[in-house]
Design a protein around this motif. Structure first.
Motif, PDB file in Angstrom:
ATOM      1  N   LEU A 265      22.253  23.377 -17.492  1.00  0.00           N
ATOM      2  CA  LEU A 265      23.497  22.937 -16.632  1.00  0.00           C
ATOM      3  C   LEU A 265      23.304  22.712 -15.267  1.00  0.00           C
ATOM      4  CD1 LEU A 265      25.692  25.878 -18.379  1.00  0.00           C
ATOM      5  CD2 LEU A 265      25.497  23.421 -19.004  1.00  0.00           C
ATOM      6  N   ALA A 266      22.228  22.912 -14.668  1.00  0.00           N
ATOM      7  CA  ALA A 266      21.805  22.671 -13.258  1.00  0.00           C
ATOM      8  C   ALA A 266      21.394  21.189 -13.318  1.00  0.00           C
ATOM      9  CB  ALA A 266      20.760  23.740 -12.901  1.00  0.00           C
ATOM     10  N   THR A 267      21.608  20.872 -11.794  1.00  0.00           N
ATOM     11  CA  THR A 267      21.319  19.450 -11.596  1.00  0.00           C
ATOM     12  C   THR A 267      19.689  19.143 -11.720  1.00  0.00           C
ATOM     13  OG1 THR A 267      20.689  20.054  -9.288  1.00  0.00           O
ATOM     14  CG2 THR A 267      22.920  19.254  -9.684  1.00  0.00           C
ATOM     15  N   GLN A 268      18.838  20.085 -11.893  1.00  0.00           N
ATOM     16  CA  GLN A 268      17.511  19.685 -12.141  1.00  0.00           C
ATOM     17  C   GLN A 268      17.334  19.449 -13.789  1.00  0.00           C
ATOM     18  OE1 GLN A 268      18.621  22.063 -10.225  1.00  0.00           O
ATOM     19  NE2 GLN A 268      17.186  22.856  -8.507  1.00  0.00           N
ATOM     20  N   GLY A 269      18.113  19.970 -14.560  1.00  0.00           N
ATOM     21  CA  GLY A 269      17.926  19.774 -16.035  1.00  0.00           C
ATOM     22  C   GLY A 269      18.948  18.826 -16.519  1.00  0.00           C
TER      23      GLY A 269
ATOM     24  N   SER B  56       0.850  -1.257   0.017  1.00  0.00           N
ATOM     25  CA  SER B  56       0.024  -0.132   0.241  1.00  0.00           C
ATOM     26  C   SER B  56       0.926   1.212  -0.129  1.00  0.00           C
ATOM     27  CB  SER B  56      -0.899  -0.018   1.090  1.00  0.00           C
ATOM     28  OG  SER B  56      -1.604  -1.314   1.208  1.00  0.00           O
ATOM     29  N   GLY B  57       1.919   1.317   0.721  1.00  0.00           N
ATOM     30  CA  GLY B  57       2.770   2.444   0.978  1.00  0.00           C
ATOM     31  C   GLY B  57       3.386   2.705  -0.550  1.00  0.00           C
ATOM     32  N   LEU B  58       3.915   1.620  -1.217  1.00  0.00           N
ATOM     33  CA  LEU B  58       4.656   1.765  -2.638  1.00  0.00           C
ATOM     34  C   LEU B  58       3.603   2.266  -3.391  1.00  0.00           C
ATOM     35  CD1 LEU B  58       6.677  -1.684  -2.954  1.00  0.00           C
ATOM     36  CD2 LEU B  58       7.305   0.766  -2.732  1.00  0.00           C
ATOM     37  N   VAL B  59       2.361   1.938  -3.409  1.00  0.00           N
ATOM     38  CA  VAL B  59       1.303   2.211  -4.414  1.00  0.00           C
ATOM     39  C   VAL B  59       1.003   3.789  -4.019  1.00  0.00           C
ATOM     40  CG1 VAL B  59      -1.312   2.185  -5.033  1.00  0.00           C
ATOM     41  CG2 VAL B  59       0.139   0.057  -4.539  1.00  0.00           C
ATOM     42  N   VAL B  60       0.872   3.958  -2.808  1.00  0.00           N
ATOM     43  CA  VAL B  60       0.888   5.512  -2.665  1.00  0.00           C
ATOM     44  C   VAL B  60       1.857   6.428  -2.897  1.00  0.00           C
ATOM     45  CG1 VAL B  60       0.543   7.143  -0.519  1.00  0.00           C
ATOM     46  CG2 VAL B  60      -0.652   4.956  -0.506  1.00  0.00           C
ATOM     47  N   ALA B  61       3.269   5.987  -2.811  1.00  0.00           N
ATOM     48  CA  ALA B  61       4.329   6.876  -3.290  1.00  0.00           C
ATOM     49  C   ALA B  61       4.305   6.939  -4.666  1.00  0.00           C
ATOM     50  CB  ALA B  61       5.717   5.973  -2.602  1.00  0.00           C
TER      51      ALA B  61
ATOM     52  N   GLY C 204       5.882  12.557  -8.144  1.00  0.00           N
ATOM     53  CA  GLY C 204       6.377  13.803  -8.394  1.00  0.00           C
ATOM     54  C   GLY C 204       6.412  14.605  -7.262  1.00  0.00           C
ATOM     55  N   GLU C 205       5.634  14.413  -6.381  1.00  0.00           N
ATOM     56  CA  GLU C 205       5.364  15.696  -5.040  1.00  0.00           C
ATOM     57  C   GLU C 205       6.479  14.981  -4.317  1.00  0.00           C
ATOM     58  OE1 GLU C 205       2.069  17.052  -2.416  1.00  0.00           O
ATOM     59  OE2 GLU C 205       1.475  15.658  -3.713  1.00  0.00           O
ATOM     60  N   LEU C 206       6.817  13.859  -4.228  1.00  0.00           N
ATOM     61  CA  LEU C 206       7.762  13.319  -3.158  1.00  0.00           C
ATOM     62  C   LEU C 206       9.125  13.659  -3.490  1.00  0.00           C
ATOM     63  CD1 LEU C 206       6.319   9.849  -2.224  1.00  0.00           C
ATOM     64  CD2 LEU C 206       6.515  11.765  -0.820  1.00  0.00           C
ATOM     65  N   THR C 207       9.445  13.229  -4.901  1.00  0.00           N
ATOM     66  CA  THR C 207      10.782  13.705  -5.446  1.00  0.00           C
ATOM     67  C   THR C 207      11.043  15.072  -5.777  1.00  0.00           C
ATOM     68  OG1 THR C 207      10.196  13.141  -7.611  1.00  0.00           O
ATOM     69  CG2 THR C 207      10.829  11.278  -6.410  1.00  0.00           C
ATOM     70  N   GLY C 208      10.152  15.922  -6.091  1.00  0.00           N
ATOM     71  CA  GLY C 208      10.409  17.504  -6.247  1.00  0.00           C
ATOM     72  C   GLY C 208      10.850  18.041  -5.068  1.00  0.00           C
ATOM     73  N   ASP C 209      12.396  18.671  -5.529  1.00  0.00           N
ATOM     74  CA  ASP C 209      12.795  19.687  -4.425  1.00  0.00           C
ATOM     75  C   ASP C 209      13.060  18.732  -3.094  1.00  0.00           C
ATOM     76  OD1 ASP C 209      14.235  21.542  -3.393  1.00  0.00           O
ATOM     77  OD2 ASP C 209      12.473  22.609  -2.644  1.00  0.00           O
ATOM     78  N   VAL C 210      13.730  17.485  -3.404  1.00  0.00           N
ATOM     79  CA  VAL C 210      13.980  16.573  -2.253  1.00  0.00           C
ATOM     80  C   VAL C 210      15.141  17.246  -1.479  1.00  0.00           C
ATOM     81  CG1 VAL C 210      15.036  14.353  -1.456  1.00  0.00           C
ATOM     82  CG2 VAL C 210      13.366  14.699  -3.328  1.00  0.00           C
ATOM     83  N   ALA C 211      16.235  17.764  -2.199  1.00  0.00           N
ATOM     84  CA  ALA C 211      17.319  18.577  -1.172  1.00  0.00           C
ATOM     85  C   ALA C 211      16.807  19.650  -0.370  1.00  0.00           C
ATOM     86  CB  ALA C 211      18.389  18.865  -2.209  1.00  0.00           C
ATOM     87  N   GLY C 212      15.991  20.485  -1.032  1.00  0.00           N
ATOM     88  CA  GLY C 212      15.501  21.725  -0.263  1.00  0.00           C
ATOM     89  C   GLY C 212      14.727  21.066   0.754  1.00  0.00           C
ATOM     90  N   GLN C 213      13.890  20.187   0.628  1.00  0.00           N
ATOM     91  CA  GLN C 213      13.091  19.470   1.794  1.00  0.00           C
ATOM     92  C   GLN C 213      13.819  18.992   2.882  1.00  0.00           C
ATOM     93  OE1 GLN C 213       9.239  17.454   0.861  1.00  0.00           O
ATOM     94  NE2 GLN C 213       9.934  17.644  -1.179  1.00  0.00           N
ATOM     95  N   MET C 214      14.951  18.129   2.676  1.00  0.00           N
ATOM     96  CA  MET C 214      15.679  17.373   3.564  1.00  0.00           C
ATOM     97  C   MET C 214      16.692  18.429   4.304  1.00  0.00           C
ATOM     98  SD  MET C 214      14.547  14.233   3.321  1.00  0.00           S
ATOM     99  CE  MET C 214      15.735  13.557   4.492  1.00  0.00           C
ATOM    100  N   LEU C 215      17.277  19.369   3.653  1.00  0.00           N
ATOM    101  CA  LEU C 215      18.361  20.063   4.133  1.00  0.00           C
ATOM    102  C   LEU C 215      17.996  21.359   4.733  1.00  0.00           C
ATOM    103  CD1 LEU C 215      21.053  19.666   1.379  1.00  0.00           C
ATOM    104  CD2 LEU C 215      20.807  18.271   3.500  1.00  0.00           C
ATOM    105  N   SER C 216      16.530  21.559   5.050  1.00  0.00           N
ATOM    106  CA  SER C 216      16.109  22.822   5.721  1.00  0.00           C
ATOM    107  C   SER C 216      16.486  22.773   7.180  1.00  0.00           C
ATOM    108  CB  SER C 216      14.768  23.132   5.471  1.00  0.00           C
ATOM    109  OG  SER C 216      13.958  22.032   6.211  1.00  0.00           O
ATOM    110  N   ALA C 217      16.782  23.506   7.832  1.00  0.00           N
ATOM    111  CA  ALA C 217      17.140  23.550   9.371  1.00  0.00           C
ATOM    112  C   ALA C 217      15.962  22.882  10.086  1.00  0.00           C
ATOM    113  CB  ALA C 217      17.173  24.841  10.035  1.00  0.00           C
ATOM    114  N   GLN C 218      14.651  23.276   9.817  1.00  0.00           N
ATOM    115  CA  GLN C 218      13.708  22.739  10.737  1.00  0.00           C
ATOM    116  C   GLN C 218      13.581  21.115  10.342  1.00  0.00           C
ATOM    117  OE1 GLN C 218      13.478  25.071   8.473  1.00  0.00           O
ATOM    118  NE2 GLN C 218      12.566  26.832   9.337  1.00  0.00           N
ATOM    119  N   ASN C 219      13.778  20.455   9.079  1.00  0.00           N
ATOM    120  CA  ASN C 219      13.795  19.361   8.762  1.00  0.00           C
ATOM    121  C   ASN C 219      14.882  18.491   9.322  1.00  0.00           C
ATOM    122  OD1 ASN C 219      12.130  17.362   6.886  1.00  0.00           O
ATOM    123  ND2 ASN C 219      14.355  16.985   6.649  1.00  0.00           N
ATOM    124  N   VAL C 220      16.135  19.085   9.540  1.00  0.00           N
ATOM    125  CA  VAL C 220      17.221  18.308   9.886  1.00  0.00           C
ATOM    126  C   VAL C 220      17.109  17.984  11.390  1.00  0.00           C
ATOM    127  CG1 VAL C 220      19.652  18.635  10.519  1.00  0.00           C
ATOM    128  CG2 VAL C 220      18.910  19.445   8.306  1.00  0.00           C
TER     129      VAL C 220
END
Length: 715
Positions: free
Chosen positions: A642-646, A170-175, A180-196
């Motif tokens: 030239l950016a990692t997103q592209g 079920s978790g795999l299906v939901v993910a 797209g929503e989970l993988t978008g801007d992962v670095a920004g979500q993970m490395l913010s001070a509140q998330n750390v």
């Protein structure tokens, strides 16, 4: 087995009447179709692997038979391949050294004390040798687990597996539905001070449940768990349990399940977290669920599930391929190959005990050494960026354990080991030659040296056609793809409000002039005020007439008109300064290349040649040269490609979504390709190789190390 059954030292032990101590227990197991035995030491928690012949000898050592009688009986039982007296002496020596034998003589208390101190020293050294994972035991959880067994044993049944599969799937299906929503801007979500901060709170809890899974699985199949403690994993606290008694389980699937129980727990938590994340509103609960998903899935599979690290994946993999003690035996097999084939030691003994083990042992030894060394250095470097002295100390310890210590042991073996008594000169010669060859390869032999970078096909700023005022583009006066002359009208814009404003200003100016003529002779003060108003209105009218003239877009130079998306331009509202297209000559397109600060000095001073490959034609290599360098470092990236997103290599600051800004300083070079570039590849990615000639590997490594110290530690 040696060729002779007898030993010159046998008389020293023949009359002994040894027996196993009470804390020793023997278990029967099967590996690759062959029967082996595991001797478990309940006092120290260590395990010893025994062959059937060794097990027979141990079983007959009851304290009444002499060792001579035991050996003779074992030889009669194994007439085809009897154990030699030397093998028997080595066996009892190893067991005596592990404090697993007792004889008919009273115990030597001084020797027992020395053994206890030796064991404590070995334990301490083993912990210090792995400073990235220090362990501190806390308490014995076995009595508590005994009381809880009836509650968690159903989890290790078919029904427990069904529930686990339902949640994980079920978790795999939901993910998957929200990928797209989970993988978008992962670095920004993970490395913010509140998330750390949130992740630091969740990680110990998840790992505690992970370790509880190991303990419950071991207990469910009859094992014992006598140690729970705290481990400093890269200076971060995490719990651990000692479930090593599962190594005595007869079924490899039970052993694998105990090793995998922690991973199963984390995947279960990740599945639950995915469901919570999909149903929760944005906030703390949703952020916590996201972190549990990352820790319980990606983190646990990359680290705990990796067989090259001595975590859960290693034990699962070793049991799956049925090679016990995979890591130590793999290292011994590599040393055996060196002894047997390089040093020509005839009596070298291979650790291979079954068919099919050789390729596994060799490949695992090489892969694990490279991977662990890389990971250790990477972790130490990361810590050094925060705590320089401690990080350098960790790096030194990692280097000592992976490089220096093996080299010292190897040198000691070459110079002092009795196996080389008649071959020592050959061993020294081979070792010296191999060392010289390695040093020559590292410090003397020049190898091709290049720097790879990415760029985009770029048009210079003076070739770009940009609007000089706001307006709606109504007509392209020159068909895209045709030549245009300098000053020729290319397109027209429309801005009705601008025409109206010019008409109003012209009428106001005419009125002011009439009022000035009337007041000039009678009221000089009023005439002066009107004169100033006339000058101001004339200036405003001039600006608006310039903007009105700018509604006709003209070519700044002669060349080919290139208009990307020309079909969509008519009727589109354009802001002032917005680009319409380009007027290009054959030599105008260049490749704008972005390089990091670590490579800029090499490219500036040592570039001997430039080669390029267009992304649409990677098989075609084109020569080029550096045309110009944009002076100074910058943060703005010329193109998102030239950016990692592209798909590029430049890491971008996720906190600035308005424009691509690099996290670190970059330098820009314009490269001119021989024969020019076609106009239809503007904006396309180009792979650039800067040739720096040849240089030995060691000097490159030293330069990179110096750059790391300068950039990260300012030393």
């Amino acid at each position: 087995m040696s060729q002779s059954l007898f030993s010159q030292s046998w008389y020293r032990v023949a009359a002994l009447r040894p027996r196993l101590r009470r804390h020793a227990e023997i278990h029967r197991q099967s590996f690759r179709g062959e029967v082996w035995y595991v001797l478990q030491d309940h006092q120290t928690g260590r395990f010893h692997r025994l062959s059937p012949a060794a097990n027979l000898i141990l079983c007959m050592m009851d304290g009444r038979r002499t060792l001579q009688e035991v050996w003779e009986a074992a030889a009669r039982r194994n007439e085809d391949d009897p154990p030699t007296q030397d093998d028997t002496i080595r066996l009892i020596s190893q067991l005596h050294g592990s404090d697993l034998l007792q004889g008919d003589l009273p115990p030597d208390l001084a020797e027992l004390a020395e053994r206890s101190e030796s064991t404590a020293r070995r334990t301490l050294i083993a912990r210090v040798k792995n400073p990235l994972a220090l362990r501190f035991p806390l308490f014995d959880p076995d009595p508590l687990l005994d009381r809880l067994v009836p509650y968690f044993r159903p989890l290790f049944s078919v029904w427990g597996l069904a529930v686990w599969l339902a949640v994980v799937i079920s978790g795999l299906v939901v993910a998957g539905l929200h990928a797209g929503e989970l993988t978008g801007d992962v670095a920004g979500q993970m490395l913010s001070a509140q998330n750390v901060a949130l992740m630091m709170c969740l990680y110990p809890v998840i790992k505690a449940l992970h370790e509880a899974g190991h303990a419950c699985a071991a207990k469910a199949w009859g094992g014992e768990v006598h140690e729970v403690g705290l481990m400093l994993l890269v200076l971060f606290p995490a719990p651990y349990v000692d479930a090593s008694t599962s190594a005595a389980f007869p079924s490899k699937w039970q052993r694998m399940m105990v090793a995998a129980a922690g991973i199963f727990v984390e995947l279960f938590l990740a599945g639950l977290a995915a469901i919570v994340w999909a149903t929760a509103e944005p906030g703390l609960v949703r952020a916590a669920a996201f972190n549990v998903m990352v820790i319980g899935s990606v983190s646990t599979l990359l680290f705990n599930g990796n067989p090259l690290l001595r975590f859960d994946g290693y034990y699962i993999f070793a049991d799956l391929i049925e090679i016990p003690n995979l890591g130590s035996r793999a290292n011994r097999y590599v040393f055996y190959l060196i002894e047997r084939y390089a040093l020509k030691i005839e009596g070298a003994k291979s650790p291979v005990t079954a068919d099919g083990e050789r390729p596994w042992l060799f490949v695992y030894a090489v892969a694990a050494f490279i991977y662990r060394t890389t990971v250790s250095i990477a972790i130490a470097s990361f810590i050094a960026t925060q705590y320089f002295v401690f990080g350098v100390l960790l790096a030194g310890l990692a280097l000592f354990g992976t490089v220096v210590s093996p080299l010292v042991k190897g040198l000691k073996f070459i110079l002092t080991d009795p196996k080389l008594n008649r071959r020592r000169s050959r061993a020294v010669t081979l070792t010296s030659a191999a060392t010289g060859a390695v040093l020559a390869l590292l410090f003397v032999v020049p190898l091709p040296y290049t720097t790879m970078a990415q760029g985009v096909v770029w048009a210079p700023d003076d070739t770009q056609i940009r609007t000089k005022t706001d307006g709606i583009l109504t007509t392209l006066l020159v068909e895209p793809g045709r030549d245009a002359q300098a000053g020729e009208a290319l397109a027209t814009l429309e801005d009705p409000s601008l025409d109206s404003r010019v008409a109003v200003l012209e009428a106001q100016l005419a009125e002011l002039r009439l009022r000035y003529d009337a007041a000039r002779l009678g009221d000089r003060v009023q005439a002066q005020i009107l004169q100033e108003q006339i000058a101001s209105t004339q200036e405003i009218l001039r600006v608006y007439r310039e903007r009105q003239a700018g509604l006709i877009v003209r070519a700044s130079q002669a060349g080919r008109l290139i208009v990307p998306g020309a079909v969509d331009l008519p009727g589109r509202y354009l802001r002032r300064g917005e680009r319409i297209g380009y007027v290009l000559t054959a030599d105008d397109p260049v490749v704008r290349v972005v390089v990091p600060q670590t490579d800029v000095d090499l490219i500036r001073s040592r570039t001997q040649g430039v080669a390029a490959r267009l992304a649409e034609k990677p098989e075609e290599v084109r020569a080029g040269s550096i045309l110009r360098e944009v002076p100074g470092a910058q943060q703005e990236i010329p193109s998102l490609a030239l950016a990692t997103q592209g798909g590029g290599t430049i890491a971008v600051d996720a906190s600035n979504p308005q424009k691509p800004v690099a996290l670190q300083s970059i330098f820009v070079f314009d490269v001119q390709l021989a024969g020019g570039l076609p106009f239809n590849v503007l904006g396309e990615r180009v792979y650039i190789r800067f040739d720096h000639g040849a240089e030995p590997i060691a000097w490159r490594a030293l330069r990179s190390l110096r750059q790391v110290f300068l950039s990260q530690f300012r030393v």
